[in-house]
Design a protein around this motif. Structure first.
Motif, PDB file in Angstrom:
ATOM      1  N   LYS A  21      48.667 -47.673 -10.618  1.00 36.04           N
ATOM      2  CA  LYS A  21      50.091 -47.397 -10.847  1.00 36.04           C
ATOM      3  C   LYS A  21      50.427 -47.508 -12.330  1.00 36.04           C
ATOM      4  CE  LYS A  21      52.213 -50.296  -8.270  1.00 36.04           C
ATOM      5  NZ  LYS A  21      53.160 -51.108  -7.512  1.00 36.04           N
ATOM      6  N   LYS A  22      49.876 -48.505 -13.008  1.00 31.71           N
ATOM      7  CA  LYS A  22      50.126 -48.673 -14.449  1.00 31.71           C
ATOM      8  C   LYS A  22      49.582 -47.477 -15.234  1.00 31.71           C
ATOM      9  CE  LYS A  22      51.879 -52.853 -14.792  1.00 31.71           C
ATOM     10  NZ  LYS A  22      53.100 -53.176 -15.484  1.00 31.71           N
ATOM     11  N   ILE A  23      48.387 -47.026 -14.885  1.00 37.01           N
ATOM     12  CA  ILE A  23      47.790 -45.872 -15.566  1.00 37.01           C
ATOM     13  C   ILE A  23      48.656 -44.628 -15.344  1.00 37.01           C
ATOM     14  CG2 ILE A  23      45.815 -44.297 -15.580  1.00 37.01           C
ATOM     15  CD1 ILE A  23      44.054 -46.784 -14.973  1.00 37.01           C
ATOM     16  N   ASP A  24      49.087 -44.413 -14.090  1.00 33.24           N
ATOM     17  CA  ASP A  24      49.918 -43.246 -13.774  1.00 33.24           C
ATOM     18  C   ASP A  24      51.229 -43.252 -14.559  1.00 33.24           C
ATOM     19  OD1 ASP A  24      47.982 -42.357 -12.029  1.00 33.24           O
ATOM     20  OD2 ASP A  24      49.026 -43.059 -10.222  1.00 33.24           O
ATOM     21  N   LYS A  25      51.778 -44.437 -14.807  1.00 36.01           N
ATOM     22  CA  LYS A  25      53.025 -44.545 -15.564  1.00 36.01           C
ATOM     23  C   LYS A  25      52.804 -44.452 -17.071  1.00 36.01           C
ATOM     24  CE  LYS A  25      55.433 -47.497 -12.252  1.00 36.01           C
ATOM     25  NZ  LYS A  25      56.003 -48.844 -12.028  1.00 36.01           N
ATOM     26  N   GLY A  26      51.544 -44.455 -17.487  1.00 38.57           N
ATOM     27  CA  GLY A  26      51.243 -44.365 -18.907  1.00 38.57           C
ATOM     28  C   GLY A  26      51.370 -45.687 -19.641  1.00 38.57           C
ATOM     29  N   ILE A  27      51.413 -46.787 -18.900  1.00 40.08           N
ATOM     30  CA  ILE A  27      51.552 -48.097 -19.539  1.00 40.08           C
ATOM     31  C   ILE A  27      50.327 -48.982 -19.297  1.00 40.08           C
ATOM     32  CG2 ILE A  27      54.060 -48.109 -19.607  1.00 40.08           C
ATOM     33  CD1 ILE A  27      54.087 -49.712 -17.028  1.00 40.08           C
ATOM     34  N   GLY A  28      49.288 -48.405 -18.772  1.00 40.04           N
ATOM     35  CA  GLY A  28      48.041 -49.133 -18.543  1.00 40.04           C
ATOM     36  C   GLY A  28      46.869 -48.230 -18.860  1.00 40.04           C
ATOM     37  N   GLU A  29      45.687 -48.821 -18.915  1.00 41.86           N
ATOM     38  CA  GLU A  29      44.496 -48.023 -19.185  1.00 41.86           C
ATOM     39  C   GLU A  29      43.287 -48.634 -18.500  1.00 41.86           C
ATOM     40  OE1 GLU A  29      42.667 -48.562 -23.214  1.00 41.86           O
ATOM     41  OE2 GLU A  29      44.545 -49.634 -23.577  1.00 41.86           O
ATOM     42  N   GLU A  42      34.379 -42.862 -14.590  1.00 45.06           N
ATOM     43  CA  GLU A  42      35.764 -42.717 -15.055  1.00 45.06           C
ATOM     44  C   GLU A  42      36.444 -41.456 -14.538  1.00 45.06           C
ATOM     45  OE1 GLU A  42      33.211 -43.485 -17.023  1.00 45.06           O
ATOM     46  OE2 GLU A  42      33.696 -45.436 -17.866  1.00 45.06           O
ATOM     47  N   SER A  43      35.662 -40.435 -14.185  1.00 46.21           N
ATOM     48  CA  SER A  43      36.264 -39.195 -13.693  1.00 46.21           C
ATOM     49  C   SER A  43      36.385 -39.165 -12.165  1.00 46.21           C
ATOM     50  CB  SER A  43      35.454 -37.984 -14.178  1.00 46.21           C
ATOM     51  OG  SER A  43      34.149 -38.028 -13.656  1.00 46.21           O
ATOM     52  N   SER A  44      35.961 -40.219 -11.491  1.00 47.97           N
ATOM     53  CA  SER A  44      36.073 -40.286 -10.033  1.00 47.97           C
ATOM     54  C   SER A  44      37.540 -40.434  -9.636  1.00 47.97           C
ATOM     55  CB  SER A  44      35.283 -41.485  -9.488  1.00 47.97           C
ATOM     56  OG  SER A  44      33.918 -41.357  -9.753  1.00 47.97           O
ATOM     57  N   SER A  45      37.875 -39.887  -8.484  1.00 49.84           N
ATOM     58  CA  SER A  45      39.254 -40.019  -8.003  1.00 49.84           C
ATOM     59  C   SER A  45      39.502 -41.454  -7.536  1.00 49.84           C
ATOM     60  CB  SER A  45      39.515 -39.049  -6.852  1.00 49.84           C
ATOM     61  OG  SER A  45      38.860 -39.497  -5.673  1.00 49.84           O
ATOM     62  N   LYS A  46      40.765 -41.805  -7.476  1.00 53.85           N
ATOM     63  CA  LYS A  46      41.138 -43.141  -7.005  1.00 53.85           C
ATOM     64  C   LYS A  46      40.630 -43.367  -5.588  1.00 53.85           C
ATOM     65  CE  LYS A  46      45.274 -42.824  -9.716  1.00 53.85           C
ATOM     66  NZ  LYS A  46      46.707 -42.631  -9.717  1.00 53.85           N
ATOM     67  N   GLN A  47      40.717 -42.337  -4.758  1.00 52.93           N
ATOM     68  CA  GLN A  47      40.285 -42.472  -3.371  1.00 52.93           C
ATOM     69  C   GLN A  47      38.773 -42.677  -3.281  1.00 52.93           C
ATOM     70  OE1 GLN A  47      42.592 -42.774  -0.924  1.00 52.93           O
ATOM     71  NE2 GLN A  47      40.837 -43.483   0.236  1.00 52.93           N
ATOM     72  N   GLU A  48      38.009 -42.018  -4.145  1.00 54.42           N
ATOM     73  CA  GLU A  48      36.555 -42.221  -4.158  1.00 54.42           C
ATOM     74  C   GLU A  48      36.207 -43.668  -4.496  1.00 54.42           C
ATOM     75  OE1 GLU A  48      34.446 -38.125  -5.568  1.00 54.42           O
ATOM     76  OE2 GLU A  48      35.763 -39.102  -7.041  1.00 54.42           O
TER      77      GLU A  48
END
Length: 63
Positions: A21-29, A42-48
């Motif tokens: 959620k933080k990454i999606d909001k642009g406030i996390g990494e 790093e390129s894997s989906s969240k669901q994977e």
């Protein structure tokens, strides 16, 4: 850095969801992915990533 103490891992992996959620909001990494097999990166989906963690946790009674 701000640290958030999460509840113990459960079937929904709250720590992973919180960070996503933080990454999606642009406030996390994502700082580091370590000790994952080569097909999870790093390129894997969240669901994977969640599916992989679920599969691994089934064999560990401490999770």
């Amino acid at each position: 850095m701000i640290v958030k103490i999460m509840d113990p891992a459960g079937p929904s992996f709250p720590g992973v969801h919180y960070n996503d959620k933080k990454i999606d909001k642009g406030i996390g990494e994502l700082m580091l992915m370590k000790n994952f097999p080569s097909f999870i990166n790093e390129s894997s989906s969240k669901q994977e990533v969640r599916n992989y963690l679920r599969a691994i946790s089934i064999g560990n009674k401490k999770c």
